[in-house]
Design an enzyme around this catalytic site. Sequence first.
Site, mmCIF file in Angstrom:
data_model
loop_
_atom_site.group_PDB
_atom_site.id
_atom_site.type_symbol
_atom_site.label_atom_id
_atom_site.label_comp_id
_atom_site.label_asym_id
_atom_site.label_seq_id
_atom_site.Cartn_x
_atom_site.Cartn_y
_atom_site.Cartn_z
ATOM 1 N N HIS A 17 0.844 -1.200 0.000
ATOM 2 C CA HIS A 17 0.000 0.000 0.000
ATOM 3 C C HIS A 17 0.879 1.250 0.000
ATOM 4 O O HIS A 17 2.113 1.166 -0.048
ATOM 5 C CB HIS A 17 -1.021 -0.013 1.139
ATOM 6 C CG HIS A 17 -0.432 -0.061 2.512
ATOM 7 N ND1 HIS A 17 0.470 0.858 2.970
ATOM 8 C CD2 HIS A 17 -0.613 -0.938 3.531
ATOM 9 C CE1 HIS A 17 0.804 0.581 4.213
ATOM 10 N NE2 HIS A 17 0.174 -0.527 4.576
ATOM 11 N N HIS A 20 4.002 1.453 2.370
ATOM 12 C CA HIS A 20 5.161 0.679 1.916
ATOM 13 C C HIS A 20 5.812 1.399 0.726
ATOM 14 O O HIS A 20 7.037 1.475 0.620
ATOM 15 C CB HIS A 20 4.751 -0.721 1.446
ATOM 16 C CG HIS A 20 3.960 -1.504 2.459
ATOM 17 N ND1 HIS A 20 2.727 -2.045 2.193
ATOM 18 C CD2 HIS A 20 4.232 -1.820 3.748
ATOM 19 C CE1 HIS A 20 2.281 -2.671 3.262
ATOM 20 N NE2 HIS A 20 3.171 -2.550 4.222
ATOM 21 N N CYS A 125 0.575 -9.958 23.594
ATOM 22 C CA CYS A 125 -0.327 -9.439 22.554
ATOM 23 C C CYS A 125 -0.025 -10.173 21.263
ATOM 24 O O CYS A 125 1.097 -10.129 20.759
ATOM 25 C CB CYS A 125 -0.148 -7.945 22.353
ATOM 26 S SG CYS A 125 -1.055 -7.355 20.905
ATOM 27 N N CYS A 128 0.993 -7.836 18.276
ATOM 28 C CA CYS A 128 2.387 -7.350 18.328
ATOM 29 C C CYS A 128 3.373 -8.519 18.296
ATOM 30 O O CYS A 128 4.567 -8.311 18.080
ATOM 31 C CB CYS A 128 2.656 -6.568 19.608
ATOM 32 S SG CYS A 128 1.678 -5.089 19.798
ATOM 33 N N CYS A 142 -3.914 -3.268 24.498
ATOM 34 C CA CYS A 142 -2.749 -2.945 23.682
ATOM 35 C C CYS A 142 -3.088 -1.681 22.895
ATOM 36 O O CYS A 142 -4.109 -1.650 22.194
ATOM 37 C CB CYS A 142 -2.441 -4.085 22.716
ATOM 38 S SG CYS A 142 -1.387 -3.560 21.357
ATOM 39 N N HIS A 145 -3.438 -2.430 19.019
ATOM 40 C CA HIS A 145 -4.445 -3.362 18.495
ATOM 41 C C HIS A 145 -5.797 -3.274 19.196
ATOM 42 O O HIS A 145 -6.754 -3.923 18.772
ATOM 43 C CB HIS A 145 -3.899 -4.793 18.543
ATOM 44 C CG HIS A 145 -2.698 -4.963 17.668
ATOM 45 N ND1 HIS A 145 -1.413 -4.821 18.131
ATOM 46 C CD2 HIS A 145 -2.595 -5.204 16.345
ATOM 47 C CE1 HIS A 145 -0.572 -4.979 17.129
ATOM 48 N NE2 HIS A 145 -1.254 -5.205 16.043
ATOM 49 N N LYS A 294 -6.610 7.273 9.746
ATOM 50 C CA LYS A 294 -5.660 6.167 9.692
ATOM 51 C C LYS A 294 -6.045 5.228 8.542
ATOM 52 O O LYS A 294 -7.221 4.940 8.340
ATOM 53 C CB LYS A 294 -5.739 5.421 11.034
ATOM 54 C CG LYS A 294 -4.643 4.443 11.194
ATOM 55 C CD LYS A 294 -4.656 3.829 12.565
ATOM 56 C CE LYS A 294 -3.675 2.689 12.484
ATOM 57 N NZ LYS A 294 -3.425 1.901 13.555
ATOM 58 N N LYS A 297 -7.727 -1.511 6.481
ATOM 59 C CA LYS A 297 -8.568 -2.357 5.642
ATOM 60 C C LYS A 297 -10.021 -2.285 6.100
ATOM 61 O O LYS A 297 -10.931 -2.250 5.278
ATOM 62 C CB LYS A 297 -8.083 -3.803 5.759
ATOM 63 C CG LYS A 297 -7.644 -4.382 4.441
ATOM 64 C CD LYS A 297 -7.137 -5.766 4.663
ATOM 65 C CE LYS A 297 -7.268 -6.614 3.428
ATOM 66 N NZ LYS A 297 -6.707 -7.929 3.644
HETATM 67 O O1 ME8 Z 1 6.853 -3.965 10.441
HETATM 68 N N1 ME8 Z 1 2.777 5.260 6.506
HETATM 69 O O2 ME8 Z 1 6.459 -4.901 8.367
HETATM 70 P P1 ME8 Z 1 5.209 -4.045 7.853
HETATM 71 C C1 ME8 Z 1 4.084 5.200 6.237
HETATM 72 N N2 ME8 Z 1 8.005 -6.909 8.909
HETATM 73 N N3 ME8 Z 1 4.772 4.048 6.156
HETATM 74 C C2 ME8 Z 1 4.110 2.905 6.372
HETATM 75 C C3 ME8 Z 1 2.737 2.900 6.681
HETATM 76 C C4 ME8 Z 1 2.056 4.156 6.732
HETATM 77 N N4 ME8 Z 1 0.756 4.279 6.973
HETATM 78 N N5 ME8 Z 1 2.360 1.627 6.836
HETATM 79 C C5 ME8 Z 1 3.459 0.852 6.631
HETATM 80 C C6 ME8 Z 1 7.073 -4.810 9.582
HETATM 81 N N6 ME8 Z 1 4.521 1.631 6.339
HETATM 82 C C7 ME8 Z 1 8.187 -5.801 9.760
HETATM 83 C C8 ME8 Z 1 9.502 -5.092 9.489
HETATM 84 S S1 ME8 Z 1 12.147 -5.064 9.275
HETATM 85 C C9 ME8 Z 1 13.399 -5.992 9.793
HETATM 86 C C10 ME8 Z 1 10.703 -5.947 9.683
HETATM 87 C C11 ME8 Z 1 5.875 1.151 5.996
HETATM 88 O O3 ME8 Z 1 4.747 -4.720 6.619
HETATM 89 C C12 ME8 Z 1 6.927 1.734 6.897
HETATM 90 O O4 ME8 Z 1 8.167 1.588 6.276
HETATM 91 O O5 ME8 Z 1 4.245 -3.801 8.932
HETATM 92 C C13 ME8 Z 1 6.828 0.812 8.094
HETATM 93 O O6 ME8 Z 1 7.945 0.906 8.949
HETATM 94 C C14 ME8 Z 1 6.724 -0.506 7.401
HETATM 95 O O7 ME8 Z 1 5.921 -0.238 6.233
HETATM 96 C C15 ME8 Z 1 6.085 -1.607 8.239
HETATM 97 O O8 ME8 Z 1 5.883 -2.695 7.392
#
Ligand code: ME8
Length: 649
Positions: A17, A20, A125, A128, A142, A145, A294, A297
């Site tokens: 999304h 990312h 949790c 988390c 939490c 969540h 925010k 989904k």
């Molecule tokens: O946390 N605004 O993965 P994740 C800005 N797998 N950036 C966002 C965002 C938003 N609303 N939502 C997601 C994880 N991101 C772990 C990470 S690393 C060793 C393991 C981006 O799929 C942002 O970069 O939940 C955030 O830190 C990351 O997606 C979290 O991705």
Amino acid sequence: MSLYVTTPIFYVNAQPHLGHAYTAVIADAACRFRRLEGEEVRFQTGTDEHGEKVVEAAERESLSPKEYADRISALFRAAWPGLAIAPDHFIRTTEPAHIKTVQVILQQVHDRGDIYFSEYSGLYCKGCERFLTEKELVDGLCPDHQTPPQPVTEQNYFFRMGKYQQWLIDHIKANPDFITPERYRNEVLSFLAEPLEDLCISRPTSRLTWGIPLPFDDRFVTYVWFDALINYLTGIGYPDAPDFGRRWRAAEHIIAKDILKPHAIYWPTMLKAMGLEPYRRLHVHGYWNVNDTKMSKSIGNVVRPAELVDAFGTDTVRYFLMREMAFGLDASFSAEALVARQNSDLANDLGNLFSRSLTMVGKFADFKVPVPGAAGDADRELAAAALRMVAEFRDQMHQFAFHRALQAVWEVVGRANRYIVENAPWELAKDPANSERLATVLYHLLESLRLVALCLQPIMPETAAKMAAALGVASPAGLTDHGRWGLLAAGTAITPCPALFPRLDKQTGRAPAAAPAKELPAKAAQAAKQEETPAAADAADAAGLIGFDDFQKLDLRVAEVVAAERVKKSDRLLKLTVKAPEERTIVAGIAEHYQPEEMVGRRVIIVANLKPAKLMGVTSQGMVLAAKDGKALVLSAVSGPVAAGAKVS
Ligand code: ME8
């Protein structure tokens, strides 16, 4: 190696999304920029595929975790080329090489005595995937969540994280750049002011099997974070690759604020326990919301990058993301804001400047870079501003301040547009005695545009390449060698190109179907027409009509009224504080028609570039537009949600 940049590896329990995409876009832009600086760069992204959340998501789709992870990981990999995101390596935590590296590291840290076995009771949790402390709970829930954590007593393995607390505090204090921007560094230091507990790094296989087995006890799998963070090492061949040390010294991670703690606390202490140096820098950005809500989904407001690219194109989306979010702070996405940026910054400011300039070089210089004559003050000022832009752009990009880097470029775009108006090349073209002056003006425009295109390469690669091709210069070009004034060779052929960006309809967000704008933005076409027919222009003057360039001198903006009060001793005047987007004071003669309290929150149109004037002792910086109908006075307004500061044209 100068820079090894990483994004988080994204969980495969959700599809790509906007959030990312933002992280991946800025990582890509940072790499492209540093390559332009002549540096050796590596860019890694990938997917995080173990853990309870993935098992649950796979179950919902009636797939095995591996089948599910394969599917979603492929979606992430496929999402990036559409945004011109070009990683050197895409890593998956289910790859055998990664599994092996995690096990080597666990064994190593265990052998050194930094992993121990113990019983733990706590509040767990599921969302988390970790135990929460009482302090973290909000009303027993939490905070992330909104669910109550479950009491769990378990035997598990623990990493002696607390042992490295003081070392970490000292390291952060001794390296002010280690965590940036500063607000996040402060957040980490204040967290570290409390005693740091050890980290539970295993899950019993009775509860979870979808993980990497502990090499020293196969009744357990590795906790996702101890597995996921290690991707940053696996991807550059830890421990055996000959290049590993060189690459690791250049490591800089980009994340959002949601995963600050694992990256700023777990990870450096894990590295210390392995006997490795910490990464060089951690860059933390804010969160994207959608229409100030925010993204989720369940609300149904998740923005998909592929849909944005289909609707607006790669470069517009990249530009918008980097321009709209101040690095480190949250930002709000809306289609209206994106359309507004495309229309004002891209189509109007940049696109218009580019097509006007090329059109004039075509008409007045036969599509060739002219030989400039001696530069006057105005020319020198433009050249100096363009060089300041290059320096400022480089400086801001090194600091990951993408929004400021772009502001610096648009400062010169605006200046060059004003330079056209002030020097009126079409007037100069009327008299052959001015031919040298005309050549100088056109040359300064082209050379400024070359430098603008040079800076835009890492941000908008397609647009920068189009601009460079039209200007007859090689792309890509290095910033040090090419960021100087006067490199455009006289006589170089200039190739006209279609409009860089179409203007979009504010309602539909689409380019008008039968758009002459496909060739030239409407205004540039209009301006070009005026430049074409001097006789018609004279007749228009006589009829009291103004030229497009006269109109363009007005800087009309949408302004939001944030405060209003009566001006003392005046029945007619209100003192308004408006945002456009910076705050300013405007004194308006509307007090007989509007009460101060009904002004706040209104969006009106103002003339933003009027010389300041004092009215009843209050300095007014602009004028609010209103319509007079007999005795009635009605304020101007905009018919849809438009950002304060948007240009009206
Ligand atoms: O946390 N605004 O993965 P994740 C800005 N797998 N950036 C966002 C965002 C938003 N609303 N939502 C997601 C994880 N991101 C772990 C990470 S690393 C060793 C393991 C981006 O799929 C942002 O970069 O939940 C955030 O830190 C990351 O997606 C979290 O991705």
